[in-house]
Scaffold this active site. Structure first.
Site, PDB file in Angstrom:
ATOM      1  N   CYS A   1      -7.220   2.402   3.472  1.00 43.23           N
ATOM      2  CA  CYS A   1      -6.956   1.766   4.764  1.00 43.23           C
ATOM      3  C   CYS A   1      -6.925   2.806   5.897  1.00 43.23           C
ATOM      4  CB  CYS A   1      -5.674   0.937   4.717  1.00 43.23           C
ATOM      5  SG  CYS A   1      -5.560  -0.268   6.077  1.00 43.23           S
TER       6      CYS A   1
ATOM      7  N   HIS B   1      -6.602  -2.624   0.213  1.00 42.58           N
ATOM      8  CA  HIS B   1      -5.435  -2.035  -0.449  1.00 42.58           C
ATOM      9  C   HIS B   1      -5.451  -2.304  -1.956  1.00 42.58           C
ATOM     10  CE1 HIS B   1      -3.074  -0.659   3.033  1.00 42.58           C
ATOM     11  NE2 HIS B   1      -3.679  -1.652   3.674  1.00 42.58           N
TER      12      HIS B   1
ATOM     13  N   GLU C   1      -3.811  -0.786  -4.097  1.00 43.40           N
ATOM     14  CA  GLU C   1      -2.471  -0.505  -4.628  1.00 43.40           C
ATOM     15  C   GLU C   1      -1.502  -1.666  -4.456  1.00 43.40           C
ATOM     16  OE1 GLU C   1      -1.837   0.517  -0.264  1.00 43.40           O
ATOM     17  OE2 GLU C   1      -3.489   0.306  -1.699  1.00 43.40           O
TER      18      GLU C   1
END
Length: 252
Positions: A99, A184, A186
Site C-alpha cells: 500500500c 493489503h 496481510e
C-alpha cells in the site's frame, strides 16, 4: 550460515485494536511472512527509528508497510525513508512494499504517486496478475483494498504485474529485487473491518463508502494462504509460482 534476517519498516501507528488482537502490525507481518529460525526486526520509521547505514547489509530483505500518510508528502521521516530505500536499491536488497510501501517505493525509484482520480478504494477487489517471473501464468486473485492514493507513473525499468478495474498499477516489479502491492495481503477480515470503522469515525470516508467496502468483504474473501505464498516466494527468492500451487480453482 547464520539465520536469515529481515526488517519491517513500520510506517503506521498501532491502533488499540491491532495491539489487543494481533500484538501490533509488526506481528501481523511476521505472522504472514516469518518462518522458524529467522530473525525479524522492527523499525518504527514514523518516530524516526531507522536502521543505521552499516546495518543495512545485515538484512536479507525488507518490508515497507501501509500508512495513514501520503507517499507524495514531505514529512521528515518520509524524505528519510525515500533516501533509505534508494540506498537499499543500490545494494540490490529485496524489498516488498504494501500500500503506502508500494507507493513510496515507486517515488524512491523515480516514479510518481498521488490521489486516485476515481477516489477511495475500500473493500475486496479482484486483481489480474500478468505472467511474469513471479507467476508462470495469468490469474485472478482477490485482495483487501483500503487506499485513496495510487501510482500515477511507474519508475524507469519497472513493470506492471497486476491491475484491476479500479487501479492501473495494483502491483509492480522493479528489476529482480523490488515488488510493490497496492492492496493489503496481510489483512484479516476483522482487521479490515476495524480499519473501515476507524476511517469512518475520522470522517475520512463516507458512510456509503464504508457500507460498500463491508459488503464487498462479505461477498468475496481473499485467499490469505495464496497471498502468503506469493509474498514469501518473492521476498525469500523462491522459484516462480505456478497457478495450481498459488490459487485454488474456485477463485479462477
Amino acid at each position: 550460515m547464520g539465520a536469515k534476517r529481515f526488517a519491517v519498516l513500520l510506517c503506521a501507528e498501532d491502533s488499540e485494536y491491532v495491539k489487543k488482537f494481533y500484538g501490533g502490525y509488526f506481528e501481523v507481518f511476521v505472522g504472514m511472512l516469518g518462518e522458524k529460525g529467522e530473525i525479524w526486526d522492527i523499525y518504527r520509521v514514523t518516530s524516526g527509528d531507522f536502521p543505521e547505514d552499516d546495518k543495512l547489509k545485515c538484512y536479507d530483505g525488507f518490508v515497507v508497510t501501509g500508512s495513514c500518510n501520503d507517499a507524495h508528502g514531505n514529512d521528515v521521516w518520509i524524505v528519510k525513508l525515500v533516501n533509505i530505500l534508494q540506498k537499499l536499491d543500490s545494494m540490490n536488497k529485496k524489498i516488498l512494499g504494501i500500500c503506502f510501501g508500494h507507493q513510496i517505493l515507486c517515488r524512491a525509484l523515480g516514479g510518481k504517486t498521488g490521489r486516485a482520480v476515481s477516489g477511495w478504494d475500500v473493500g475486496v477487489r479482484m486483481i489480474n496478475l500478468l505472467p511474469s517471473k513471479q507467476f508462470s501464468s495469468a490469474l485472478k486473485l482477490p485482495i483487501y483494498e483500503c487506499h485513496r492514493d495510487e501510482v500515477w507513473e511507474l519508475p524507469p525499468q519497472a513493470e506492471v504485474i497486476a491491475w484491476s478495474d479500479k487501479t492501473t498499477v495494483e502491483m509492480f516489479k522493479y528489476k529482480e529485487h523490488i515488488m510493490g502491492i497496492q492492496g493489503h495481503p496481510e489483512y484479516s477480515k476483522g482487521l479490515f473491518l476495524n480499519i473501515v470503522d476507524r476511517l469512518l469515525h475520522l470522517n475520512l470516508i463516507k458512510e456509503s463508502e464504508a457500507k460498500v467496502g463491508k459488503t464487498r468483504a462479505e461477498e468475496l474473501v481473499p485467499d490469505a494462504e495464496a497471498w502468503k505464498r506469493l509474498c514469501k516466494n518473492f521476498l525469500k527468492g523462491s522459484k516462480p509460482t505456478t497457478t495450481p500451487s498459488l490459487i485454488t480453482p474456485s477463485l479462477l
